[in-house]
Design a protein around this motif. Sequence first.
Motif, mmCIF file in Angstrom:
data_model
loop_
_atom_site.group_PDB
_atom_site.id
_atom_site.type_symbol
_atom_site.label_atom_id
_atom_site.label_comp_id
_atom_site.label_asym_id
_atom_site.label_seq_id
_atom_site.Cartn_x
_atom_site.Cartn_y
_atom_site.Cartn_z
ATOM 1 N N VAL A 101 9.827 2.486 -7.114
ATOM 2 C CA VAL A 101 9.805 2.195 -5.678
ATOM 3 C C VAL A 101 10.702 0.989 -5.410
ATOM 4 O O VAL A 101 10.689 0.020 -6.162
ATOM 5 C CB VAL A 101 8.372 1.878 -5.187
ATOM 6 N N ASN A 102 11.474 1.074 -4.337
ATOM 7 C CA ASN A 102 12.202 -0.093 -3.838
ATOM 8 C C ASN A 102 11.562 -0.532 -2.533
ATOM 9 O O ASN A 102 11.155 0.295 -1.712
ATOM 10 C CB ASN A 102 13.676 0.217 -3.561
ATOM 11 N N HIS B 4 11.704 -1.526 4.537
ATOM 12 C CA HIS B 4 11.924 -0.209 3.923
ATOM 13 C C HIS B 4 11.081 -0.112 2.652
ATOM 14 O O HIS B 4 11.092 -1.040 1.832
ATOM 15 C CB HIS B 4 13.391 -0.039 3.497
ATOM 16 N N VAL B 5 10.404 1.013 2.466
ATOM 17 C CA VAL B 5 9.689 1.299 1.228
ATOM 18 C C VAL B 5 10.075 2.719 0.852
ATOM 19 O O VAL B 5 9.795 3.656 1.598
ATOM 20 C CB VAL B 5 8.158 1.186 1.414
ATOM 21 N N PHE B 6 10.780 2.866 -0.290
ATOM 22 C CA PHE B 6 11.236 4.216 -0.615
ATOM 23 C C PHE B 6 11.121 4.522 -2.102
ATOM 24 O O PHE B 6 11.285 3.653 -2.949
ATOM 25 C CB PHE B 6 12.657 4.474 -0.103
ATOM 26 N N PRO B 7 10.813 5.796 -2.383
ATOM 27 C CA PRO B 7 10.653 6.217 -3.773
ATOM 28 C C PRO B 7 12.000 6.352 -4.461
ATOM 29 O O PRO B 7 13.015 6.620 -3.821
ATOM 30 C CB PRO B 7 9.968 7.582 -3.653
ATOM 31 N N ARG B 8 11.966 6.171 -5.770
ATOM 32 C CA ARG B 8 13.172 6.298 -6.583
ATOM 33 C C ARG B 8 12.888 7.211 -7.759
ATOM 34 O O ARG B 8 11.741 7.321 -8.205
ATOM 35 C CB ARG B 8 13.595 4.926 -7.123
ATOM 36 N N ARG C 243 0.831 -1.215 0.000
ATOM 37 C CA ARG C 243 0.000 0.000 0.000
ATOM 38 C C ARG C 243 0.862 1.261 0.000
ATOM 39 O O ARG C 243 0.540 2.238 -0.682
ATOM 40 C CB ARG C 243 -0.927 0.022 1.209
ATOM 41 N N LEU C 244 1.940 1.248 0.765
ATOM 42 C CA LEU C 244 2.845 2.403 0.793
ATOM 43 C C LEU C 244 3.448 2.660 -0.587
ATOM 44 O O LEU C 244 3.553 3.817 -1.018
ATOM 45 C CB LEU C 244 3.981 2.171 1.785
ATOM 46 N N ALA C 245 3.853 1.610 -1.260
ATOM 47 C CA ALA C 245 4.420 1.757 -2.604
ATOM 48 C C ALA C 245 3.403 2.407 -3.529
ATOM 49 O O ALA C 245 3.733 3.318 -4.299
ATOM 50 C CB ALA C 245 4.876 0.402 -3.148
ATOM 51 N N ARG C 246 2.162 1.967 -3.439
ATOM 52 C CA ARG C 246 1.104 2.569 -4.266
ATOM 53 C C ARG C 246 0.879 4.022 -3.859
ATOM 54 O O ARG C 246 0.700 4.894 -4.715
ATOM 55 C CB ARG C 246 -0.171 1.747 -4.141
ATOM 56 N N ALA C 247 0.893 4.286 -2.555
ATOM 57 C CA ALA C 247 0.681 5.654 -2.063
ATOM 58 C C ALA C 247 1.809 6.588 -2.505
ATOM 59 O O ALA C 247 1.555 7.757 -2.828
ATOM 60 C CB ALA C 247 0.554 5.646 -0.538
ATOM 61 N N LEU C 248 3.042 6.094 -2.513
ATOM 62 C CA LEU C 248 4.156 6.925 -2.964
ATOM 63 C C LEU C 248 3.919 7.409 -4.395
ATOM 64 O O LEU C 248 4.179 8.569 -4.721
ATOM 65 C CB LEU C 248 5.479 6.160 -2.880
ATOM 66 N N ARG C 249 3.422 6.528 -5.243
ATOM 67 C CA ARG C 249 3.179 6.887 -6.636
ATOM 68 C C ARG C 249 2.030 7.895 -6.769
ATOM 69 O O ARG C 249 2.002 8.681 -7.707
ATOM 70 C CB ARG C 249 2.904 5.654 -7.476
ATOM 71 N N LEU C 250 1.088 7.885 -5.823
ATOM 72 C CA LEU C 250 -0.039 8.817 -5.857
ATOM 73 C C LEU C 250 0.257 10.142 -5.151
ATOM 74 O O LEU C 250 -0.460 11.119 -5.343
ATOM 75 C CB LEU C 250 -1.273 8.184 -5.185
#
Length: 153
Positions: free
Chosen positions: A87-88, A107-111, A72-79
């Motif tokens: 995302v990594n 860890h969930v982080f934007p790239r 969910r965090l990965a999806r939220a980062l993109r939004l």
Amino acid sequence: MGVPDGLPCVFCDIVAGRAEASVPYEDEAVVVIMDIHPVAPGDALVVPRAHAVGLEDLDEETSTRMWRIGHRLARALRLSRLRCEGVNVFLADGEAACQQVFHVHLHVFPRHRGDGFRLQVDPISRERRLLDQDASALRAALYALCPGPPSTG
């Protein structure tokens, strides 16, 4: 398992409210905190409320919850308004895997292009015979964890 060398656990302190954290999400099983040493703005950690040093110490239900919230965090980062072209998702389990805080966390982080983050690896080549032996060893260990009909994928 405890914390190595009897040191206090910063994540347990955060979960208990004894230490500060910026928290975008929490529920009964996990707390998401912003990394104080981020790879990029938006770098977040999914931390189970119950102390577990590594994956071996974590029950599967909580582990599943961590990965679900990580997704969910990965999806939220993109939004989000944060810069995010990719995302990594990363989990270090054990000192040899570069785990630095001995309370399991994801860890969930934007790239984005040119962000400077790199994983430097020297991959090895394995013959099919050796890959088959590795698969057999893992299959046996998986069966030991959860007996049932064998699966060869």
